[in-house]
Design an enzyme around this catalytic site. Structure first.
Site, PDB file in Angstrom:
ATOM      1  N   GLU A 224      46.167  39.758  51.268  1.00 61.69           N
ATOM      2  CA  GLU A 224      45.897  38.951  50.075  1.00 61.69           C
ATOM      3  C   GLU A 224      47.014  39.262  49.100  1.00 61.69           C
ATOM      4  O   GLU A 224      47.045  40.355  48.526  1.00 61.69           O
ATOM      5  CB  GLU A 224      44.553  39.337  49.442  1.00 61.69           C
ATOM      6  CG  GLU A 224      43.370  39.254  50.365  1.00 61.69           C
ATOM      7  CD  GLU A 224      42.917  37.847  50.620  1.00 61.69           C
ATOM      8  OE1 GLU A 224      42.033  37.657  51.455  1.00 61.69           O
ATOM      9  OE2 GLU A 224      43.463  36.915  49.978  1.00 61.69           O
ATOM     10  N   CYS A 258      45.261  37.571  40.424  1.00 66.00           N
ATOM     11  CA  CYS A 258      46.095  36.846  41.395  1.00 66.00           C
ATOM     12  C   CYS A 258      45.760  35.357  41.424  1.00 66.00           C
ATOM     13  O   CYS A 258      46.604  34.542  41.753  1.00 66.00           O
ATOM     14  CB  CYS A 258      45.929  37.455  42.775  1.00 66.00           C
ATOM     15  SG  CYS A 258      44.212  37.559  43.272  1.00 66.00           S
TER      16      CYS A 258
HETATM   17  P1  NDP Z   1      51.633  46.691  45.363  1.00 62.02           P
HETATM   18  O1  NDP Z   1      51.959  45.792  46.494  1.00 62.02           O
HETATM   19  O2  NDP Z   1      52.722  47.419  44.702  1.00 62.02           O
HETATM   20  O3  NDP Z   1      50.597  47.809  45.833  1.00 62.02           O
HETATM   21  C1  NDP Z   1      49.391  47.481  46.485  1.00 62.02           C
HETATM   22  C2  NDP Z   1      48.865  48.740  47.177  1.00 62.02           C
HETATM   23  O4  NDP Z   1      49.723  49.073  48.273  1.00 62.02           O
HETATM   24  C3  NDP Z   1      48.830  49.952  46.270  1.00 62.02           C
HETATM   25  O5  NDP Z   1      47.707  50.752  46.575  1.00 62.02           O
HETATM   26  C4  NDP Z   1      50.111  50.664  46.669  1.00 62.02           C
HETATM   27  O6  NDP Z   1      50.116  52.023  46.353  1.00 62.02           O
HETATM   28  C5  NDP Z   1      50.097  50.443  48.167  1.00 62.02           C
HETATM   29  N1  NDP Z   1      51.393  50.648  48.819  1.00 62.02           N
HETATM   30  C6  NDP Z   1      52.639  50.713  48.271  1.00 62.02           C
HETATM   31  N2  NDP Z   1      53.574  50.888  49.242  1.00 62.02           N
HETATM   32  C7  NDP Z   1      52.917  50.930  50.428  1.00 62.02           C
HETATM   33  C8  NDP Z   1      53.317  51.065  51.794  1.00 62.02           C
HETATM   34  N3  NDP Z   1      54.605  51.196  52.133  1.00 62.02           N
HETATM   35  N4  NDP Z   1      52.359  51.045  52.757  1.00 62.02           N
HETATM   36  C9  NDP Z   1      51.051  50.882  52.433  1.00 62.02           C
HETATM   37  N5  NDP Z   1      50.613  50.762  51.159  1.00 62.02           N
HETATM   38  C10 NDP Z   1      51.519  50.773  50.163  1.00 62.02           C
HETATM   39  O7  NDP Z   1      50.796  45.797  44.345  1.00 62.02           O
HETATM   40  P2  NDP Z   1      50.307  46.177  42.901  1.00 62.02           P
HETATM   41  O8  NDP Z   1      49.420  47.377  42.953  1.00 62.02           O
HETATM   42  O9  NDP Z   1      51.497  46.211  42.021  1.00 62.02           O
HETATM   43  O10 NDP Z   1      49.362  44.915  42.545  1.00 62.02           O
HETATM   44  C11 NDP Z   1      49.836  43.727  41.983  1.00 62.02           C
HETATM   45  C12 NDP Z   1      49.957  42.645  43.031  1.00 62.02           C
HETATM   46  O11 NDP Z   1      48.730  42.462  43.730  1.00 62.02           O
HETATM   47  C13 NDP Z   1      50.261  41.294  42.418  1.00 62.02           C
HETATM   48  O12 NDP Z   1      51.333  40.667  43.111  1.00 62.02           O
HETATM   49  C14 NDP Z   1      48.994  40.489  42.628  1.00 62.02           C
HETATM   50  O13 NDP Z   1      49.136  39.120  42.711  1.00 62.02           O
HETATM   51  C15 NDP Z   1      48.453  41.064  43.867  1.00 62.02           C
HETATM   52  N6  NDP Z   1      47.028  40.822  43.952  1.00 62.02           N
HETATM   53  C16 NDP Z   1      46.563  39.938  44.884  1.00 62.02           C
HETATM   54  C17 NDP Z   1      45.219  39.635  44.955  1.00 62.02           C
HETATM   55  C18 NDP Z   1      44.693  38.712  45.997  1.00 62.02           C
HETATM   56  O14 NDP Z   1      43.520  38.782  46.316  1.00 62.02           O
HETATM   57  N7  NDP Z   1      45.490  37.850  46.588  1.00 62.02           N
HETATM   58  C19 NDP Z   1      44.255  40.231  44.025  1.00 62.02           C
HETATM   59  C20 NDP Z   1      44.845  41.133  43.113  1.00 62.02           C
HETATM   60  C21 NDP Z   1      46.190  41.416  43.082  1.00 62.02           C
HETATM   61  P3  NDP Z   1      50.714  52.504  44.950  1.00 62.02           P
HETATM   62  O15 NDP Z   1      50.217  51.603  43.875  1.00 62.02           O
HETATM   63  O16 NDP Z   1      50.158  53.853  44.841  1.00 62.02           O
HETATM   64  O17 NDP Z   1      52.202  52.408  45.103  1.00 62.02           O
END
Ligand code: NDP
Length: 477
Positions: A224, A258
């Protein structure tokens, strides 16, 4: 209540992450033996406990995100309550073994489809809805018979740890069934490696990395990702509702949704009237105090990212009303209205994730549809018109996984609706029957009933007489 963000929670030692992964695996072996109705009963009790303790949970959410109490309760716990209600009522219909078709000459056999748990589901979540997304995804995964390894954003780990503790305290689930793995990206990679399916919510860049890592281990990943919700306002739109929806859709959760409205295309004849209504509503929003309508940013770099988009719009000739930084350390900005927005501006093409309403005047609805479909995103979209037939027809042309007709984006709360994006906004769906089924594997069952100890006629030896009969039965004649 802290004004700015708390320090993020960093990685736990690798041996602790490994211990949590092992605990989830052990719990999965126990939980998979529970029937659907046993799971429903246990998870009903779990939700009752979470709901009863929600003041405590709300305090943690507010501390980590700066949301007002009302917003935290309505956007985080409200949809969770509806999801629980839907899935508890429908789990049996969706997950129970169901009979499958057989040809008439199989009348001595029974065919059925079972839904087996996958094992351990890796739930990786962002910071914008720190209770709702981790809870909703974990709840569905456990209802489908799985254990959960939950990797929350490092910025909102305390909420996930509160959830883990509250669930564990019920004593209704096997120990470790919901295990949180705190940390940064590396912890997320560990979760991909330790799970059987990954349910990821976050950015496109990270989603791509997660999908590649999962694919290299032949594991499915449901993604997502971000959105750029185009709202198309036609000349006959109910303008009061449309204006209120543009403001709420773009500014709820300080714009960090999102599915939130990210760009508005308005037919020329109602542009000025629509803008006047939006402007008045934006001006009335409270940006300060415990009941502020607009909270703070959760992820510190987000304030500058949004400001950069506003600067880009200004430099390309747009008029930006509002949008001032109110408190840099506290990560607060005033909501912004961007007039004269054009597709050359990043505010119309890149995800904003902030309280910004960019408005672009368009000649005809078809032009708006083409513009709406022009980018890489395809999560939420909406059409606004008093002519429901016309709006429905246009909505079928939108490249989006979620569409609203005179509705912004409340789909997530309805468990009956599959939720997810097309194009770069995601892969697969959560929620709906298909979302719950995706957290299981199909097991096809064929059971021979009678005569108990006789071979089937199509087994050896092959003989011309039997082949002739089978040819007729199989419809090959
Ligand atoms: P990120 O993609 O930066 O992070 C998402 C999660 O992935 C976090 O827990 C992050 O950890 C983790 N992560 C980071 N690197 C890795 C890796 N290499 N392998 C596995 N996991 C990893 O997103 P954000 O937290 O910045 O969230 C914002 C984004 O989420 C926006 O683009 C938004 O649109 C989207 N979003 C989408 C939704 C949907 O349902 N479509 C709903 C809500 C948000 P850490 O933060 O600790 O780096």
């Amino acid at each position: 209540m802290s004004e700015g963000p708390l320090a993020p929670v960093w990685d736990v030692p690798p041996e602790e992450s490994a211990a949590r992964a092992s605990a989830a695996r052990r719990a999965a072996h126990v939980w998979r033996r529970a029937s659907v109705s046993q799971r429903v009963a246990a998870l009903r009790g779990v939700w009752e406990a979470v709901r009863a303790k929600r003041e405590e949970g709300l305090a943690v959410v507010r501390e980590e995100t700066g949301k007002s109490r009302d917003e935290a309760e309505i956007l985080e716990f409200g949809p969770a309550s509806l999801l629980v209600r839907y899935f508890l009522a429908n789990a049996s219909r969706i997950l129970d073994e169901r009979p499958a078709w057989t040809p008439w000459f199989f009348l001595n056999k029974r065919a059925a489809v079972r839904r087996l748990p996958r094992g351990v589901i890796g739930v990786i979540t962002p910071w914008n809805l720190p209770f709702l997304i981790p809870f909703g995804d974990s709840f569905c995964a456990m209802l489908a018979g799985n254990a959960v390894l939950l990797k929350p954003s490092e910025w909102t780990t305390r909420t996930a740890l509160w959830l883990e503790k509250t669930v564990a305290a019920t004593g209704l689930l096997p120990e470790g069934l919901l295990s949180v793995v705190p940390g940064r990206g590396g912890a997320g990679e560990g979760v991909v490696d330790a799970s059987d399916l990954v349910l990821f919510t976050g950015s496109l860049a990270t989603g791509r990395r997660v999908a590649q890592r999962a694919a290299s281990q032949l594991k499915p990943a449901i993604l997502e990702l971000g959105g750029k919700h185009p709202m198309i306002v036609l000349a006959d739109a109910p303008l009061e509702r449309a204006a209120a929806a543009a403001v709420w859709g773009a500014c709820a959760n300080a714009g960090q949704l999102c599915v939130g409205v990210e760009r508005v295309y308005v037919e020329s004849s109602v542009h000025d009237a629509f803008v006047a209504k939006v402007r008045a509503r934006l001006a009335a929003l409270r940006t300060d105090g415990p009941n502020a309508d607009i909270g703070r940013f959760i992820f510190p770099p987000q304030l500058d990212r949004v400001q950069k988009q506003l600067d880009d719009a200004r430099s390309k000739g747009a008029e930006v009303i509002g949008g001032e930084v109110l408190d840099r350390a506290g990560l607060r900005m005033a909501p912004a209205l961007v007039l004269g927005a054009r597709m050359e501006m990043s505010v119309m093409t890149e995800e904003t994730f902030g309280p910004v309403v960019p408005v672009m005047r368009v000649g005809r609805a078809e032009e708006a549809v083409a513009l709406a479909n022009s980018g890489p995103h395809g999560l939420g979209a909406s059409v606004w018109s008093a002519d429901l037939e016309k709006a429905e027809r246009l909505s079928t042309l939108l490249e989006a996984g979620i569409v609203g007709i005179n509705e912004p984006a409340t789909h997530y709360a309805l468990g009956s609706l599959p939720f997810g994006g097309v194009k770069s906004s995601g892969l697969g769906r959560r929620h709906g029957d298909e979302g719950l089924l995706a957290l299981t594997q199909a097991q096809a069952v064929l059971e021979h009933e009678w005569p108990a100890d006789a071979p089937d006629p199509w087994w050896f030896p092959y003989e011309a007489r039997k082949t002739a009969l089978l040819r007729r039965l199989l419809g090959l004649r």
